[in-house]
Scaffold this motif. Structure first.
Motif, short mmCIF file in Angstrom:
data_model
loop_
_atom_site.label_atom_id
_atom_site.label_comp_id
_atom_site.label_asym_id
_atom_site.label_seq_id
_atom_site.Cartn_x
_atom_site.Cartn_y
_atom_site.Cartn_z
N ASP A 1 1.17 -2.73 3.55
CA ASP A 1 0.32 -3.02 4.71
C ASP A 1 -0.80 -2.00 4.85
OD1 ASP A 1 1.92 -5.21 5.26
OD2 ASP A 1 2.98 -4.24 6.92
N VAL A 2 -0.46 -0.72 4.76
CA VAL A 2 -1.46 0.35 4.93
C VAL A 2 -2.55 0.25 3.87
CG1 VAL A 2 -1.81 2.85 4.74
CG2 VAL A 2 0.05 1.97 6.15
N PHE A 3 -2.17 -0.05 2.63
CA PHE A 3 -3.13 -0.07 1.53
C PHE A 3 -3.61 -1.47 1.16
CE2 PHE A 3 -1.08 4.04 1.11
CZ PHE A 3 -2.19 4.86 1.04
N GLY A 4 -3.21 -2.46 1.94
CA GLY A 4 -3.69 -3.82 1.71
C GLY A 4 -3.29 -4.40 0.37
N ILE A 5 -2.09 -4.10 -0.08
CA ILE A 5 -1.61 -4.61 -1.36
C ILE A 5 -0.91 -5.94 -1.11
CG2 ILE A 5 -0.04 -4.18 -3.29
CD1 ILE A 5 -0.47 -1.15 -2.73
N GLY B 1 9.10 6.51 1.86
CA GLY B 1 10.51 6.40 1.52
C GLY B 1 10.71 6.38 0.02
N MET B 2 11.92 6.19 -0.36
CA MET B 2 12.30 6.20 -1.78
C MET B 2 12.37 4.78 -2.30
SD MET B 2 12.63 9.43 -2.08
CE MET B 2 13.47 9.76 -3.59
N PRO C 1 7.30 -0.29 -0.71
CA PRO C 1 7.72 -0.56 0.66
C PRO C 1 6.66 -1.34 1.45
CG PRO C 1 8.20 1.70 0.05
CD PRO C 1 7.37 1.12 -1.06
N LYS C 2 7.11 -2.22 2.35
CA LYS C 2 6.22 -3.08 3.12
C LYS C 2 5.16 -2.28 3.87
CE LYS C 2 6.02 -6.64 6.72
NZ LYS C 2 4.62 -6.40 6.88
N ARG C 3 5.55 -1.20 4.50
CA ARG C 3 4.57 -0.41 5.27
C ARG C 3 3.48 0.11 4.34
NH1 ARG C 3 5.00 5.18 8.12
NH2 ARG C 3 3.15 5.09 9.43
N ALA C 4 3.83 0.51 3.13
CA ALA C 4 2.84 0.99 2.16
C ALA C 4 1.92 -0.15 1.76
CB ALA C 4 3.52 1.58 0.93
#
Length: 144
Positions: free
Chosen positions: A99-103, A81-82, A94-97
Protein backbone atom coordinates in the motif's frame (compact mmCIF):
# COMPACT_ATOMS: atom_id res chain seq x y z
CA UNK A 1 0.93 3.65 23.04
CA UNK A 2 1.28 7.40 22.36
CA UNK A 3 2.70 8.08 25.81
CA UNK A 4 5.23 5.28 25.49
CA UNK A 5 6.23 6.53 22.03
CA UNK A 6 6.69 10.10 23.29
CA UNK A 7 8.84 8.87 26.13
CA UNK A 8 10.99 6.70 23.83
CA UNK A 9 11.40 9.47 21.24
CA UNK A 10 12.43 11.94 23.95
CA UNK A 11 14.91 9.52 25.52
CA UNK A 12 16.41 8.57 22.14
CA UNK A 13 17.22 12.25 21.62
CA UNK A 14 18.52 12.54 25.18
CA UNK A 15 16.10 15.31 26.09
CA UNK A 16 14.63 16.09 29.47
CA UNK A 17 10.87 16.35 29.82
CA UNK A 18 11.40 20.07 30.29
CA UNK A 19 13.26 20.39 26.96
CA UNK A 20 10.59 18.37 25.12
CA UNK A 21 7.82 20.38 26.75
CA UNK A 22 9.51 23.63 25.72
CA UNK A 23 9.70 22.42 22.12
CA UNK A 24 5.99 21.56 22.25
CA UNK A 25 5.13 24.89 23.89
CA UNK A 26 3.61 23.32 27.01
CA UNK A 27 4.55 22.93 30.66
CA UNK A 28 6.73 20.07 31.85
CA UNK A 29 3.78 18.81 33.89
CA UNK A 30 1.54 18.66 30.80
CA UNK A 31 4.22 16.77 28.86
CA UNK A 32 4.74 14.36 31.77
CA UNK A 33 1.00 13.61 31.77
CA UNK A 34 1.16 12.83 28.02
CA UNK A 35 4.03 10.41 28.56
CA UNK A 36 2.29 8.69 31.46
CA UNK A 37 -0.94 8.37 29.48
CA UNK A 38 -2.85 10.37 32.08
CA UNK A 39 -3.86 12.82 29.34
CA UNK A 40 -3.28 13.08 25.59
CA UNK A 41 -2.09 16.02 23.52
CA UNK A 42 -4.58 17.63 21.16
CA UNK A 43 -4.15 17.13 17.42
CA UNK A 44 -2.18 20.38 17.00
CA UNK A 45 0.31 19.35 19.68
CA UNK A 46 0.55 15.87 18.13
CA UNK A 47 1.41 17.41 14.76
CA UNK A 48 4.00 19.68 16.37
CA UNK A 49 5.54 16.75 18.25
CA UNK A 50 5.67 14.56 15.13
CA UNK A 51 7.43 17.39 13.29
CA UNK A 52 9.80 18.01 16.21
CA UNK A 53 10.75 14.32 16.45
CA UNK A 54 10.77 13.95 12.62
CA UNK A 55 8.39 11.00 12.62
CA UNK A 56 5.08 10.52 10.88
CA UNK A 57 2.02 11.48 12.89
CA UNK A 58 0.43 8.12 12.08
CA UNK A 59 3.45 6.16 13.36
CA UNK A 60 3.73 8.31 16.48
CA UNK A 61 0.14 7.75 17.57
CA UNK A 62 -0.37 4.19 16.26
CA UNK A 63 2.91 2.28 16.33
CA UNK A 64 3.50 0.06 19.26
CA UNK A 65 7.06 -0.32 20.46
CA UNK A 66 6.27 -3.82 21.60
CA UNK A 67 5.39 -5.00 18.06
CA UNK A 68 9.06 -5.34 17.03
CA UNK A 69 10.85 -4.04 20.10
CA UNK A 70 11.89 -0.92 18.19
CA UNK A 71 10.83 2.70 18.64
CA UNK A 72 8.88 4.81 16.13
CA UNK A 73 10.94 5.04 12.91
CA UNK A 74 12.04 8.33 11.35
CA UNK A 75 9.71 9.88 8.77
CA UNK A 76 9.82 7.95 5.50
CA UNK A 77 11.43 4.86 7.05
CA UNK A 78 9.40 1.70 7.58
CA UNK A 79 9.66 -1.68 9.25
CA UNK A 80 7.01 -3.89 7.72
CA UNK A 81 7.89 -7.11 9.48
CA UNK A 82 9.52 -10.36 8.53
CA UNK A 83 8.84 -12.49 5.46
CA UNK A 84 9.76 -16.07 4.73
CA UNK A 85 11.46 -17.20 1.55
CA UNK A 86 9.73 -20.11 -0.16
CA UNK A 87 11.48 -23.09 -1.76
CA UNK A 88 11.70 -21.33 -5.13
CA UNK A 89 12.82 -18.00 -3.62
CA UNK A 90 9.38 -16.38 -3.56
CA UNK A 91 8.41 -13.90 -0.87
CA UNK A 92 5.13 -12.21 -0.04
CA UNK A 93 5.48 -8.45 0.41
CA UNK A 94 3.39 -7.34 3.42
CA UNK A 95 0.13 -5.56 2.54
CA UNK A 96 1.10 -2.34 4.30
CA UNK A 97 4.34 -2.22 2.28
CA UNK A 98 2.40 -2.80 -0.95
CA UNK A 99 0.00 0.00 0.00
CA UNK A 100 2.72 2.49 0.97
CA UNK A 101 4.71 1.88 -2.21
CA UNK A 102 1.77 1.36 -4.55
CA UNK A 103 2.77 -2.16 -5.53
CA UNK A 104 -0.01 -4.03 -7.33
CA UNK A 105 -0.40 -7.51 -8.81
CA UNK A 106 1.47 -7.69 -12.10
CA UNK A 107 3.99 -4.95 -11.21
CA UNK A 108 7.58 -5.79 -12.02
CA UNK A 109 10.23 -5.26 -9.35
CA UNK A 110 13.95 -5.01 -9.92
CA UNK A 111 16.06 -6.86 -7.37
CA UNK A 112 19.29 -5.06 -6.50
CA UNK A 113 21.98 -6.51 -4.31
CA UNK A 114 25.05 -5.45 -2.39
CA UNK A 115 26.93 -8.24 -0.63
CA UNK A 116 27.65 -5.97 2.32
CA UNK A 117 24.30 -4.18 2.62
CA UNK A 118 21.78 -6.72 1.37
CA UNK A 119 18.93 -6.74 -1.13
CA UNK A 120 16.60 -4.00 -2.32
CA UNK A 121 13.42 -4.15 -4.39
CA UNK A 122 12.66 -1.24 -6.73
CA UNK A 123 9.60 -0.86 -8.93
CA UNK A 124 10.62 -1.22 -12.58
CA UNK A 125 9.17 2.15 -13.66
CA UNK A 126 10.97 3.97 -10.83
CA UNK A 127 14.29 2.36 -11.76
CA UNK A 128 13.83 3.14 -15.47
CA UNK A 129 13.06 6.80 -14.64
CA UNK A 130 16.17 6.97 -12.49
CA UNK A 131 18.33 5.42 -15.22
CA UNK A 132 16.94 7.86 -17.81
CA UNK A 133 17.64 10.82 -15.50
CA UNK A 134 21.24 9.66 -15.04
CA UNK A 135 21.66 9.22 -18.80
CA UNK A 136 20.13 12.64 -19.52
CA UNK A 137 22.36 14.32 -16.92
CA UNK A 138 25.44 12.76 -18.51
CA UNK A 139 24.53 14.24 -21.89
CA UNK A 140 23.67 17.81 -20.79
CA UNK A 141 25.49 20.58 -22.66
CA UNK A 142 28.54 21.95 -20.89
CA UNK A 143 29.28 18.64 -19.19
CA UNK A 144 32.57 16.89 -19.84
Amino acid sequence: MLGENLQNLRKMRRLSQEQAAEAAGVSRQAYAKWESGETSPDIYNCIALADFYDVSLDDMVRDSVSAFGLPVPPKGKHLFGMVSVGEKGQIVIPKRARDVFGIRAGDRLMVLGDEEQGLALVKEDVMLQFMKAVKDAAHEPGER
